[in-house]
Write a protein that holds these residues in place. Sequence first.
Motif: not given
Length: 365
Positions: A190-194, A199-204, A206-213
């Motif tokens: 469950s690392v990197g899950i939000s 829409r604003e939270e979704l974009m943030g 997605i940017a966070n998830a792309f740090r991991y994969d």
Amino acid sequence: MGQEKLTVGLIYGGKSGEHEVSLQTAFAVSKAFDYAKYELLPFYITKRGEWRVGGKLNAPFTALEELKLEQATGSTAEAINLLFNGLATGKPAIDVAFPLLHGTNGEDGTIQGLFEMANLPYVGAGVLASAAGMDKVIMKKLFAKAGLEQCKYCYFTASEWERSSHVLLQGMEEKLGYPCFIKPANLGSSVGISKARSREELMGAIANAFRYDVKVIVEEFVDAREVEVGVLGNDEPLASVPGEIVSSGEYYDYQAKYLDGKSQMLIPAPLDTEIAELVRDLAVKAFKAIAGNGLCRADFFLRKSDNKLLINEVNTMPGFTPFSMYPLLWRETGVSYEALLDRLIGLALERYESRQSLDFENGVV
């Protein structure tokens, strides 16, 4: 004349974010082995990916620090040479490998490929099942093919997101709505899950998830109970009683899973008999859908609105301390922690033998 002991190579630590969890598991496993039947050869992988090998153990580790094998003379080269020893000498240094690694480089098929190359029996899923079980998108495609119902989802790569984020956002909002969950496609625990509510939270997120994969999956929110089942076996797998996670947070994230200690595990889960039987059948179906071997934990949502069971994911190397869900599920089903270790080693050897005879026949033809 006493029976010769089996030498089990315990492989633990690793470069993943779950290094410490792996150490706890190796410590617990070393305490539970029957040393009249087994001797352990510890292989420790540091956080930097260096290998260390210790001397054979005929008794458990007495402290967690000992597992780090700081005094071990065995370097990475020596550890790898020991693993591949059987190819050169015909007499392997270990009889079976027991990987106690979680996440990247542990349950994603990479180390399983190393064992295959070394021609060693090993505990757990093979290369294909490990890789498929780690990639949430591939896993979901296999579940769909097997007819298992699941929640709605979208996925995309970093380059697709860069090229057409606006179109992808519209598609997610139409198909999934808010709130929704954003996850890296290839990460355990469950690392990197939000969770995103706009829409604003979704974009943030997605940017966070792309740090991991480089691939991200977005799923619809399902108001559901979380039910988990342990699966054990090779060609004829068995399912444990189901358990239920009652999370301390809004969802079962890394904090709830490992750190805050407030999430509850209800074993057996308080379910109607019919649903309990169905979820066990579906767990075996999920195990077979990814071509599993040895063990897995299958996680489901039981949707509150209509009591529909939706497969969430399978974990091919679930947490394995005596207090983890998987061993607790089996303990409640009548299989002790010690017996579970025995069974898993037996399944590893059984799978290896069946494949050896197959290779032999192909070689003759």
